[in-house]
Design an enzyme around this catalytic site. Structure first.
Site, PDB file in Angstrom:
ATOM      1  N   SER A   1     -15.687  -0.060 -17.694  1.00 24.87           N
ATOM      2  CA  SER A   1     -15.177  -1.192 -16.917  1.00 24.87           C
ATOM      3  C   SER A   1     -14.489  -2.221 -17.806  1.00 24.87           C
ATOM      4  O   SER A   1     -13.750  -3.068 -17.297  1.00 24.87           O
ATOM      5  CB  SER A   1     -16.311  -1.858 -16.142  1.00 24.87           C
ATOM      6  OG  SER A   1     -17.351  -2.261 -17.013  1.00 24.87           O
TER       7      SER A   1
ATOM      8  N   MET B   1     -24.067   5.699 -10.728  1.00 23.20           N
ATOM      9  CA  MET B   1     -22.612   5.878 -10.790  1.00 23.20           C
ATOM     10  C   MET B   1     -22.252   7.357 -10.892  1.00 23.20           C
ATOM     11  O   MET B   1     -21.391   7.856 -10.169  1.00 23.20           O
ATOM     12  CB  MET B   1     -22.041   5.101 -11.970  1.00 23.20           C
ATOM     13  CG  MET B   1     -20.532   5.144 -12.091  1.00 23.20           C
ATOM     14  SD  MET B   1     -19.642   4.379 -10.716  1.00 23.20           S
ATOM     15  CE  MET B   1     -19.824   2.644 -11.136  1.00 23.20           C
TER      16      MET B   1
ATOM     17  N   ASN C   1     -18.221   0.094  -7.949  1.00 22.26           N
ATOM     18  CA  ASN C   1     -19.510   0.399  -7.347  1.00 22.26           C
ATOM     19  C   ASN C   1     -19.676  -0.337  -6.012  1.00 22.26           C
ATOM     20  O   ASN C   1     -19.360  -1.525  -5.944  1.00 22.26           O
ATOM     21  CB  ASN C   1     -20.623  -0.022  -8.321  1.00 22.26           C
ATOM     22  CG  ASN C   1     -21.926   0.706  -8.069  1.00 22.26           C
ATOM     23  OD1 ASN C   1     -21.959   1.729  -7.412  1.00 22.26           O
ATOM     24  ND2 ASN C   1     -23.004   0.157  -8.588  1.00 22.26           N
TER      25      ASN C   1
ATOM     26  N   GLU D   1      -9.028   2.465 -11.131  1.00 25.06           N
ATOM     27  CA  GLU D   1      -8.057   2.089 -12.158  1.00 25.06           C
ATOM     28  C   GLU D   1      -7.902   3.267 -13.128  1.00 25.06           C
ATOM     29  O   GLU D   1      -8.885   3.727 -13.709  1.00 25.06           O
ATOM     30  CB  GLU D   1      -8.546   0.869 -12.949  1.00 25.06           C
ATOM     31  CG  GLU D   1      -8.398  -0.448 -12.248  1.00 25.06           C
ATOM     32  CD  GLU D   1      -8.859  -1.610 -13.122  1.00 25.06           C
ATOM     33  OE1 GLU D   1      -8.075  -2.544 -13.326  1.00 25.06           O
ATOM     34  OE2 GLU D   1     -10.019  -1.577 -13.593  1.00 25.06           O
TER      35      GLU D   1
ATOM     36  N   LYS E   1     -20.508   5.669 -25.943  1.00 24.50           N
ATOM     37  CA  LYS E   1     -19.418   6.359 -25.263  1.00 24.50           C
ATOM     38  C   LYS E   1     -18.571   7.154 -26.255  1.00 24.50           C
ATOM     39  O   LYS E   1     -18.197   8.311 -25.982  1.00 24.50           O
ATOM     40  CB  LYS E   1     -18.536   5.342 -24.516  1.00 24.50           C
ATOM     41  CG  LYS E   1     -19.139   4.814 -23.223  1.00 24.50           C
ATOM     42  CD  LYS E   1     -18.211   3.826 -22.535  1.00 24.50           C
ATOM     43  CE  LYS E   1     -18.786   3.340 -21.214  1.00 24.50           C
ATOM     44  NZ  LYS E   1     -18.811   4.379 -20.167  1.00 24.50           N
TER      45      LYS E   1
ATOM     46  N   ASP F   1     -26.605  15.455 -17.955  1.00 25.15           N
ATOM     47  CA  ASP F   1     -27.341  14.356 -18.575  1.00 25.15           C
ATOM     48  C   ASP F   1     -28.268  14.960 -19.620  1.00 25.15           C
ATOM     49  O   ASP F   1     -28.441  16.186 -19.687  1.00 25.15           O
ATOM     50  CB  ASP F   1     -28.123  13.560 -17.530  1.00 25.15           C
ATOM     51  CG  ASP F   1     -28.354  12.115 -17.964  1.00 25.15           C
ATOM     52  OD1 ASP F   1     -27.722  11.210 -17.389  1.00 25.15           O
ATOM     53  OD2 ASP F   1     -29.155  11.888 -18.890  1.00 25.15           O
TER      54      ASP F   1
ATOM     55  N   ASP G   1       0.828  -1.200   0.000  1.00 26.79           N
ATOM     56  CA  ASP G   1       0.000   0.000   0.000  1.00 26.79           C
ATOM     57  C   ASP G   1       0.867   1.256   0.000  1.00 26.79           C
ATOM     58  O   ASP G   1       0.564   2.238  -0.690  1.00 26.79           O
ATOM     59  CB  ASP G   1      -0.929  -0.016   1.217  1.00 26.79           C
ATOM     60  CG  ASP G   1      -1.901   1.143   1.219  1.00 26.79           C
ATOM     61  OD1 ASP G   1      -2.678   1.266   0.260  1.00 26.79           O
ATOM     62  OD2 ASP G   1      -1.887   1.942   2.183  1.00 26.79           O
TER      63      ASP G   1
ATOM     64  N   ASN H   1     -11.116  -6.489 -13.888  1.00 25.46           N
ATOM     65  CA  ASN H   1     -12.131  -7.311 -14.551  1.00 25.46           C
ATOM     66  C   ASN H   1     -11.511  -8.414 -15.400  1.00 25.46           C
ATOM     67  O   ASN H   1     -12.085  -9.498 -15.531  1.00 25.46           O
ATOM     68  CB  ASN H   1     -13.055  -6.437 -15.401  1.00 25.46           C
ATOM     69  CG  ASN H   1     -14.134  -5.775 -14.558  1.00 25.46           C
ATOM     70  OD1 ASN H   1     -14.544  -6.322 -13.530  1.00 25.46           O
ATOM     71  ND2 ASN H   1     -14.583  -4.601 -14.964  1.00 25.46           N
TER      72      ASN H   1
ATOM     73  N   HIS I   1     -11.635   4.191 -14.075  1.00 21.81           N
ATOM     74  CA  HIS I   1     -12.620   3.160 -13.751  1.00 21.81           C
ATOM     75  C   HIS I   1     -12.884   3.124 -12.253  1.00 21.81           C
ATOM     76  O   HIS I   1     -12.051   2.679 -11.467  1.00 21.81           O
ATOM     77  CB  HIS I   1     -12.128   1.801 -14.250  1.00 21.81           C
ATOM     78  CG  HIS I   1     -13.040   0.669 -13.920  1.00 21.81           C
ATOM     79  ND1 HIS I   1     -12.597  -0.625 -13.743  1.00 21.81           N
ATOM     80  CD2 HIS I   1     -14.395   0.633 -13.723  1.00 21.81           C
ATOM     81  CE1 HIS I   1     -13.621  -1.406 -13.443  1.00 21.81           C
ATOM     82  NE2 HIS I   1     -14.711  -0.661 -13.426  1.00 21.81           N
TER      83      HIS I   1
END
Length: 721
Positions: free
Chosen positions: A434, A329, A458, A467, A412, A348, A301, A505, A455
């Site tokens: 992700s 999110m 959640n 990330e 995106k 949005d 760490d 992932n 990234h």
């Protein structure tokens, strides 16, 4: 000067004190903090000997010239010390006890001026003196149980005698850092003052002790004698606490309960006997795998934070940020940014989406108010720094943007191209994707050097990892700014290179692949969950898929299959596909591998579901008996192998970063140290042997790499021994 060392000085009349008052000052050269390395402890012994030899002193102040007091022992030495064995550790601790006892036994009153963090061994130094004064911003605590050990330099002996067994158990078993106000309330310190009054307060206490107003000898004697508890009080204090703490800590973390046992065993003893009990217990815990791994994680760490700090130093300042997409999110990201002091625009295309995003942020702020971590006034200020918008009107001033729209490369790509035309040339664009390749998303951007992945996991407010994904054309400036922003948000950023699924992932989906194969060969998914939870995961794979969302998992699985077809592609339907086909998406629609009901707190509670069990039977191709060890191997081997591949492919720079990403991102059991430490613990050769055996039956997902085989042959490890 009474004593001069590399980390400690002792002088008469230091500061505003008279010549008959000595000040022992911790000030470790060439370091920004004070820590108790073996060399510093040896110096402390010499300094105390010098004090014992000095004549006509009337008092001692122990202080720090740093912004902190002492952050604790030098943890970088721990593995080397632990390797020397139990007898060495017991003897080492008893020698430290002799030094600390000598402070406690000095023939004049003593006081510590705590100006900053006093943790672990630093706190144990503090406990040796007769009195303690603390600045308002300082913190004190014994966090050793978080490293799988217990306080070994008197913390388990002195603290209960100072603040009572119940309070000491709470501090030690919880490993908490405690504010000055709490320390004063508990009786751990005698006064709390502004920092600029600390020295004067310490000298005032010594003057009052010298005049007889304060009886320092009685205070001292209370720390040396047995705890004043009758048998019934002991039973209530210790037995109840052991049961409660064991339930909270879990069977994989023995240190908190062992600390209570040490306090209990030493409760009826004088100082020396109680300290001997503590030293023995410390040594036994220090030799455990849990302590080895947790100490290793601490050092990993620190490495991750150090690397992030280097990026941060190169970063441009960020006055205003933006998030595109106001779902759960987006709302979580907006909350996190605003709560840490960076204003953010939330855009949005739908009014109702903006309302939902603000609702999410408001809910999280309200929880902070309910927990008394935030005042209503502060909540209003922070909430107002989230500015909802349906247009790009103010985006010309934004320094960094997080795109958090639906996980679809075309959508995106269009959103990123659109916003690039609305911002200044220096604005950094990031995508909270992700799985989708950052290099691919950058193809239609005019300034791909200003673009990278960011990234989040959640729920955003709880998960510590971010990330930061470097695409083929991503600049160092973009990475630095994104790392700096993540740090500002209170997150731990780890920089990785681009590939399908990035690091976390990419590693997670072979784990799900192992789960699919187990189910298809007749393993009961509920049993698999229980075995992996017993192994240390916060939830088993079926439960995790329900939480992630079956549709999201299916989409991510398709990306993985496209990127790594040999290992991850499937010709037939998996149970995940069948669940999606039957509209069992997991917690989001209250049915997946389990059905979900609301508990008393309104949170989803899983229950077994016959309909799900029937669907699972559709994919069963064989009926095999699996032991718990079989299940663990089939789940863990593909996950660990993919971590190895990510390291070999240069997706992640170091074993430490790979392991920390898995712990922070998907809850890999911390006491096991991460995937690569897990391989080291098994032995690389033994791990390769298991993998090769499984790959003969189950295929490439379980096949070790050539380099890993070479490591096995040559006796190499991922971490130095």
């Amino acid at each position: 000067m009474i004593y001069q060392g590399n980390a400690i000085t002792v002088a008469r009349g230091a500061g505003n004190s008279s010549d008959d008052i000595a000040t022992l000052t911790f000030d470790l050269k060439n370091e920004s903090i004070n820590k108790l390395s073996s060399a510093v402890v040896a110096e402390l012994g010499e300094a105390v000997q010098a004090l014992q030899d000095e004549k006509s002193l009337k008092g001692l102040v122990i202080a720090s010239a740093k912004d902190v007091f002492i952050v604790g022992a030098d943890i970088t030495e721990f593995h080397g010390l632990f390797d020397k064995g139990e007898d060495y550790l017991v003897e080492m601790n008893l020698k430290v006890h002799d030094i600390f006892n000598a402070i406690e036994d000095l023939p004049f009153p003593t006081v510590t001026a705590i100006n900053g963090l006093a943790l672990g061994g630093g706190c144990e130094v503090v406990l040796t003196t007769d009195f303690r004064v603390m600045s308002e911003s300082a913190k004190i605590g014994l966090p050793e149980t978080k490293l799988g050990i217990l306080p070994g330099w008197g913390g388990c002996v002195r603290l209960p005698r100072l603040i009572g067994a119940d309070n000491a158990i709470e501090w030690i078993a919880g490993g908490t850092e405690n504010k000055a106000s709490a320390a004063l309330k508990m009786g751990a310190v005698d006064a709390v003052v502004p920092a600029d009054q600390l020295e004067a307060a310490a000298l005032d206490i010594l003057a009052r002790a010298d005049s007889g107003e304060l009886d320092y000898q009685t205070r001292r004697d209370e720390k040396k004698q047995p705890l004043k508890l009758n048998p019934i009080e002991q039973m209530m204090a210790f037995e109840t606490a052991k049961g409660y703490v064991a339930g909270k800590a879990g069977s994989h973390y023995p240190a908190p309960v062992e600390a209570i046992k040490v306090i209990q065993k030493g409760a009826g003893e004088q100082r020396s006997r109680a300290q001997a009990i503590e030293a023995k217990a410390f040594a036994k815990l220090a030799l455990s795998d849990v302590a080895f791994n947790l100490v290793g994680l601490f050092m990993s760490d620190q490495l991750v934070k150090k690397k992030a700090g280097k990026y941060e130093k190169q970063a441009q300042s960020l006055a205003l940020t933006g998030v595109l997409g106001a779902g759960t999110m987006g709302g979580g990201i907006a909350y996190q940014s605003a709560s840490k002091g960076t204003p953010i625009l939330m855009k949005d295309i739908k009014e109702e989406a903006l309302e939902a995003g603000l609702k999410e942020a408001r809910k999280l702020f309200t929880k902070q108010v309910e927990r008394k971590k935030l005042t209503p006034q502060k909540m209003a200020e922070q909430l107002s720094s989230i500015r909802p918008t349906l247009s790009y009107g103010d985006f010309g001033d934004v320094d960094l943007i997080i795109e958090a729209v639906v996980e679809n490369s075309k959508v995106k790509g269009n959103v990123l191209s659109e916003v690039e035309g609305q911002v200044k040339e220096s604005t950094i664009l990031t995508s909270n994707t992700s799985t989708i390749s950052i290099t691919r998303l950058a193809e239609n951007l005019k300034r791909p050097e200003n673009f990278c992945g960011m990234h989040f996991f959640n729920p955003v407010h709880r998960m510590p990892l971010v990330e930061v994904i470097r695409g083929e054309k991503t600049s160092d400036a973009a990475v630095s700014a994104t790392v700096a922003y993540a740090r500002t948000m209170g997150k731990t950023p780890i920089v990785v290179n681009d590939c399908p699924g990035f690091l976390v992932n990419r590693v997670l989906f072979p784990y799900f692949g192992g789960f699919n194969l187990l189910v298809e060969q007749g393993a009961d998914f509920q049993r698999v969950d229980k075995v992996m939870e017993k192994f240390g995961w916060p939830m088993g794979p079926a439960y995790l898929l329900d939480v992630v969302g079956m549709d999201i998992a299916m989409h991510a699985g398709e990306v993985m299959a496209e990127g790594f077809p040999e290992r991850m592609a499937r010709d037939d339907k998996t149970i995940i596909q069948i669940m999606v086909d039957n509209q069992r998406l997991g917690q989001k629609n209250a049915k997946g591998f389990y059905a979900y009901e609301e508990d008393k707190k309104g949170k989803p509670k899983k229950v077994s579901d016959d309909a799900a069990n029937a669907l699972v039977k559709q994919v069963v191709k064989a009926e095999k008996e699996f032991s718990d060890d079989d299940i663990i191997a089939r789940m863990m081997v593909p996950l660990c192998l993919e971590t190895v591949r990510c390291l070999e492919d240069g997706i992640v720079d170091s074993p430490a970063e790979a392991d920390m990403a898995l712990i922070y991102g998907i809850g890999f059991p911390p006491f096991r140290g991460g995937a690569l430490r897990y391989i080291d613990a098994l032995g690389v050769a033994e791990f390769v042997k298991r993998a090769e055996s499984l790959s003969e039956e189950l295929g490439p997902l379980y096949a070790p790499t050539d380099k890993l085989r070479q490591m096995a042959d040559s006796g190499e490890r991922f971490y130095s021994a």
